[in-house]
Design an enzyme around this catalytic site. Structure first.
Site, PDB file in Angstrom:
ATOM      1  N   CYS A 115     110.694 -19.618 -37.535  1.00 13.44           N
ATOM      2  CA  CYS A 115     111.943 -19.770 -36.787  1.00 13.44           C
ATOM      3  C   CYS A 115     112.377 -21.237 -36.798  1.00 13.44           C
ATOM      4  O   CYS A 115     112.746 -21.745 -37.842  1.00 13.44           O
ATOM      5  CB  CYS A 115     111.771 -19.213 -35.372  1.00 13.44           C
ATOM      6  SG  CYS A 115     113.326 -18.840 -34.554  1.00 13.44           S
ATOM      7  N   HIS A 119     109.291 -13.508 -36.167  1.00 12.08           N
ATOM      8  CA  HIS A 119     108.126 -13.954 -35.410  1.00 12.08           C
ATOM      9  C   HIS A 119     106.944 -13.006 -35.561  1.00 12.08           C
ATOM     10  O   HIS A 119     106.763 -12.112 -34.735  1.00 12.08           O
ATOM     11  CB  HIS A 119     108.482 -14.057 -33.927  1.00 12.08           C
ATOM     12  CG  HIS A 119     109.450 -15.140 -33.620  1.00 12.08           C
ATOM     13  ND1 HIS A 119     109.101 -16.468 -33.580  1.00 12.08           N
ATOM     14  CD2 HIS A 119     110.775 -15.099 -33.380  1.00 12.08           C
ATOM     15  CE1 HIS A 119     110.165 -17.202 -33.308  1.00 12.08           C
ATOM     16  NE2 HIS A 119     111.202 -16.399 -33.179  1.00 12.08           N
ATOM     17  N   GLU A 170     104.019 -13.830 -34.918  1.00 12.33           N
ATOM     18  CA  GLU A 170     103.071 -14.194 -33.849  1.00 12.33           C
ATOM     19  C   GLU A 170     103.305 -13.414 -32.564  1.00 12.33           C
ATOM     20  O   GLU A 170     102.455 -13.398 -31.682  1.00 12.33           O
ATOM     21  CB  GLU A 170     103.113 -15.708 -33.590  1.00 12.33           C
ATOM     22  CG  GLU A 170     104.302 -16.232 -32.788  1.00 12.33           C
ATOM     23  CD  GLU A 170     105.562 -16.475 -33.616  1.00 12.33           C
ATOM     24  OE1 GLU A 170     105.712 -15.845 -34.701  1.00 12.33           O
ATOM     25  OE2 GLU A 170     106.403 -17.276 -33.180  1.00 12.33           O
TER      26      GLU A 170
END
Lengths: 743, 228
Positions: free
Chosen positions: B87, B204, B206
């Site tokens: 990002c 994302h 994560e």
């Protein structure tokens, strides 16, 4: 005290007093209190401290009736935010606050700084924010400003929260013409702290340094709190300079720096500079600690040169904090702030004089008794009249103007009931990786750290009920929040309230406030759901027209194990659908009556608080046992809307039988009787669940079965889920794209 | 795999990145501050996390791309070290010259946060061995400036040399149309450096490491790295 105001300072005239929002009798009160005419700076300080926003002068009397205590309440109203014990040495810190007037004038910055302000309230207490929510009320969709306001407010909320790095996990968005000139932007923040590391505003110790932290002071937001305490006239937009400008980046740095110096034990007392800026924060710290405060404004970090004492004391520049530090740790604290690139300046000291003394360029600009500034603020018992009750609507006498299937498609595609995905997709609701239930359900669920505990969060109010019957409406707002938390399996713990009302100087509007507060108090008591923080926003009126009474309730509940929550989605075909709660078919003030029949009338549904509690506790027990696969609370749009939402959520339809008994079918489907839920469970467990519910005195009956790609209402052709979804999902994006002019 | 996570002022997913690394590798990553001028010795992977570095009031990532720590990150990449930018981290990689192109504002000019499918373009890099080529994984996006653009020749080179890491797609793996959330050229969601060691991506992974919170499709990327 210089007896001669400097040339730059205007003379105190009745006009100047009036322009500060102070009434003649309030000015008399000032003269009596200090025994002389105030200086210009002092007049500004009084106006900041004695406006409605800061002094609660119209509402204080009636707020006293609210229950604020419970064994799990650590800090009730009166601090920056409320604090509750959630076990294991952890505390949840939360509050909701309005930013209505600024958001109407400048929607992006108004909403953004509303989020910034409430986040600051939470981390000022030593808590790291873990979630935000909001409650938004806009004018009629066909009002020429509505689209612009929705776009700006949503972008502003997202712009601040997304950058700051906290997930915005829930909210509520409604439209009504009574908000045309006066939208509502209520923002709620929730944080986590250790119970033994909560920080308060109360200063202790004489001669301790008072430290200014964060961003520099500018000329923005001067008299913001005073503006928030007056009704709008046609020139509202000329007040744009009173709106502050937000900087989420600075706030993020401020958060990290504050939590770091708190962890190092540097902080004795801390107060954020919110409404009325330096004035309010300094007075609060001194008054709470029984100490005087002396400030030297020459030391205040300023964004622009030549700011006067008056401007500095009234600026509402954002992202600023005031602290009393442990003198032994001043250097350590300063190093941390410098590391984060933030301003750090000792601007004064605590004294034993109980005076609030402001010095600037060698002159004393103000010298006032500090406790009286807060304690002696006017307190009004404003005249109030109760809203005249309306007769209940007789459902049997109301013919349905369209088929129930058509009515359902219309309602779930209406401005109030349509999907708000267009809104919450602009909010980062997934950051921090703990959002177990995201926006769109009954309540959001956020895991705490690695679990298993979590918090359930919701914001609610049904303003049309409050308008028709403030007492029942107040009760309902609390019950609805309690029910939404229950529907995900949480134990509701406490609320924050954000009381948005019209002009309290008008007995009708004052009566709405009084009535709603009574209802809120009664519901909070019956549900063991105390108020721990809140905010009052009065004078929500434009050119004499007041908003619908809107006491927003932000509810917090505890989930013991986040792997055992319920969602509203039907997951499996062939399951039994159970309706919990008494259904009389209450159509008064329902969205069906309003949006299908075009009638806003009748008494709102009464809330039986004992039944609410009984039904909710039984439902929660089923969730915790893992006995049910879906749970949804029934609210706007009644049973039919709830069924549609549960069916659309995961694409599993349902067939509903006619279980209306003697109730007209449209009333059974769209009535908004309170204290109800729908459940889904394995078919072979249904009888046992029904028996268990009935044994607890909870009305419950089987009303249908899940499955298929459509929702079939009794006596109607099946409605394809795709049809429902299109209606539900399209209204808001189409409206915002300018493809719909009328709501 | 020894990892370091860089925190810039305004970073806000550094904790999320650290959590994913911790779960995949069993080791806490080292936290590096933007003003540091060197990476800890022995670091294999540098993560530039999501956020709004320095507020991103200028072009996203423009200031962070010139932060003191970035010289060390560039040197690490030049030595063949792994660098993952997610990002804002992707934006920083583009601004720092480690990856080509630029992230423009989303096509409809709004920030967008939602679940999003990605097509894994190749499964033979250090980041993707736990995935299959062409697999559609579901992660999330949360950005206002994720519309990848680059010079025509650059795009042709990225495509020709197999340097596109992920493309936006639907659940069935089909790219294009409504599956592209931001107008990105060729539906590009992430790209590699020439040596496949530097990966920049807008989505994302994560945040998708837990069945309770949206799913586990993001975990494979960190597990691939742990095994690299």
């Amino acid at each position: 005290m210089s007896q001669h105001p400097s040339a730059a300072e205007p003379q105190i005239t009745p006009e100047l007093v009036a322009s500060h929002g102070l009434k003649p009798d309030e000015y008399e009160r000032i003269l009596k209190l200090i025994g002389r005419p105030p200086s210009f700076t002092e007049l500004g300080i009084f106006s900041a401290m004695w406006n409605e926003h800061c002094s609660y002068k119209s509402s204080r009397l009636h707020l006293r009736g609210l229950p604020t205590k419970a064994p799990w309440v650590i800090q009730g109203p009166g601090e920056n935010a409320g604090v509750i014990d959630i076990g294991d040495g952890q505390a949840c810190v939360f509050k909701m606050e309005s930013h209505n007037h600024p958001s109407y004038i400048e929607p992006y910055q108004g909403a953004a700084t509303g989020v910034g302000g409430i986040l600051r309230d939470v981390f000022t207490m030593g808590a790291r924010p873990i979630a935000c929510l909001n409650l938004l009320r806009f004018g009629a969709p066909d009002h020429p400003k509505t689209r612009h306001l929705v776009a700006g407010v949503v972008a502003g909320i997202g712009g601040y929260g997304n950058s700051f790095g906290v997930p915005t996990v829930g909210g509520s968005v409604n439209f009504h013409t009574r908000y045309d000139g006066n939208i509502l932007v209520n923002a709620m923040a929730v944080g986590l702290a250790d119970t033994d590391k909560i920080f308060y505003a109360k200063a202790t110790g004489v001669g301790r340094p008072i430290v200014y932290l964060g961003s520099k002071t500018g000329r923005d937001g001067i008299h913001g709190a005073t503006m928030a305490s007056a009704a709008f006239e046609a020139d509202a937009e000329e007040k744009r300079p009173t709106v502050q400008v937000g900087d989420p980046f600075s706030e993020k740095l401020l958060l990290e720096a504050c939590l770091e110096i708190m962890a190092r034990g540097c902080v004795v007392a801390i107060q954020d500079m919110g409404a009325a800026g330096l004035t309010s924060s300094a007075v609060e710290m001194g008054a709470k600690g029984n100490l005087g405060i002396e400030l030297d404004l020459d030391k205040v970090p300023c964004r622009e040169a030549g700011m006067s004492a008056y401007e500095m004391m009234l600026s509402e520049s954002q992202e600023r904090m005031l602290m009393v530090l442990d003198p032994a740790k001043e250097e350590e604290a300063e190093a941390i702030f410098r590391k984060w690139g933030l301003d750090f300046a000792v601007i004064g000291k605590t004294t034993d004089t109980l005076r609030f003394v402001i010095k600037h360029k060698g002159q004393v600009k103000a010298d006032l008794p500090i406790k009286e500034l807060g304690d002696e603020a006017p307190l009004y018992d404003r005249p109030h009249v109760a809203t005249k009750p309306q007769a209940p609507v007789d459902a049997a006498s109301l013919a349905a103007p369209m088929s129930n299937a058509d009515a359902l498609v219309k309602l779930i595609g209406s401005p109030d009931l349509c999907s708000k995905r267009w809104v919450w997709e602009q909010y980062d609701h997934l950051i921090l990786g703990n959002t177990v239930q995201k926006p769109g359900g009954d309540a959001a669920v956020v895991r705490i750290g690695e679990g298993p505990k979590g918090l359930a969060l919701t914001t609610d109010v049904t303003q049309r009920y409050c308008e028709a019957d403030p007492f029942e409406g107040g009760k309902q707002a609390v019950a609805e929040a309690w029910r939404n938390l229950t529907a995900v399996g949480a134990r509701p713990l406490a609320i924050t309230d954000n009381l948005n009302f019209g002009n309290p100087e008008k007995p009708h509007f004052m009566g709405q406030l009084v009535g709603c507060l009574k209802g809120i108090g009664e519901a909070c008591k019956a549900l063991d759901f105390p108020v721990v923080s809140g905010n009052v926003s009065l004078y929500n009126e434009t050119e004499g027209r007041g908003i619908l009474p809107t006491p927003s309730i932000g509810g917090v509940g505890l989930v013991a194990d986040v792997t055992k929550t319920a969602t509203l989605a039907f997951r499996n075909a062939g399951e039994a659908i159970i309706l919990v709660g008494e259904t009389a078919g209450w159509l008064g003030q329902s969205v069906w009556l309003r949006d299908v029949c075009g009638r806003e009338e009748g008494a709102p549904p009464p809330v039986d608080l004992a039944a609410e509690r009984r039904n909710g506790e039984a439902v929660r027990a089923l969730i915790v046992e893992g006995a049910v696969s879906a749970v949804h609370d029934l609210s706007d749009g009644g049973l039919a809307a709830a069924l549609a939402e549960s069916a659309m959520a995961a694409g599993v339809g349902a067939r509903i039988e006619n279980a209306a008994g003697g109730t007209p079918l449209h009333a059974w489907l769209f009535g908004e009787d309170q204290g109800r839920y729908i459940l889904a469970c394995a078919a072979d467990r249904a009888e046992a669940i029904l028996a268990g519910l009935r044994a607890k005195g909870v009305p419950a009956r089987r009303i249908g079965v899940t499955g298929g790609d459509s929702l079939t209402l009794p006596g109607e052709a099946p409605i394809l889920l795709a049809t429902l979804r299109r209606a539900h999902e399209s209204w808001l994006p189409d409206y915002m794209a300018g493809e719909i002019i009328n709501g | 795999m020894r990892a370091a996570v860089v925190t810039f002022p305004g970073s806000n997913r550094e904790g999320d990145a650290a959590r994913a690394i911790r779960q995949a590798t069993g080791r806490e990553p080292v936290h590096v501050w933007h003003a540091d001028t060197a990476l800890p010795v022995g670091v294999d992977l540098v993560v530039l996390p999501g956020g709004f570095s320095y507020g991103d009031y200028l072009r996203c990532g423009a200031i962070a791309g010139r932060a003191p720590i970035m010289d060390a990150v560039r040197a690490h990449a030049a030595r063949g070290g792994y660098v993952l930018g997610v990002c804002n981290g992707f934006q920083i990689l583009c601004e720092s010259g480690l990856l080509p192109g630029v992230l423009m504002r989303n096509r409809d000019l709004r920030f967008v946060c939602r679940m999003q499918h990605l097509r894994v373009e190749r499964a033979d890099t250090a980041y993707t061995t736990r995935y299959a080529k062409g697999q559609a994984i579901e992660v999330c996006i949360a950005h206002g400036e994720g519309n990848y653009e680059a010079h025509e020749q650059t795009i042709a080179r990225l495509e020709g040399e197999g340097l596109v890491a992920f493309r936006y797609c639907d659940a069935a793996g089909l790219v294009g149309g409504a599956a592209n959330p931001n107008g990105s050229t060729n539906d590009i969601a992430g790209i590699y450096s020439d040596n496949l060691r530097v990966l920049g991506m807008m989505p994302h992974p994560e945040n998708l490491i837990d069945p309770l919170v949206g799913g586990t499709d993001g975990r494979g990327l960190f597990e691939s790295l742990a095994a690299a």
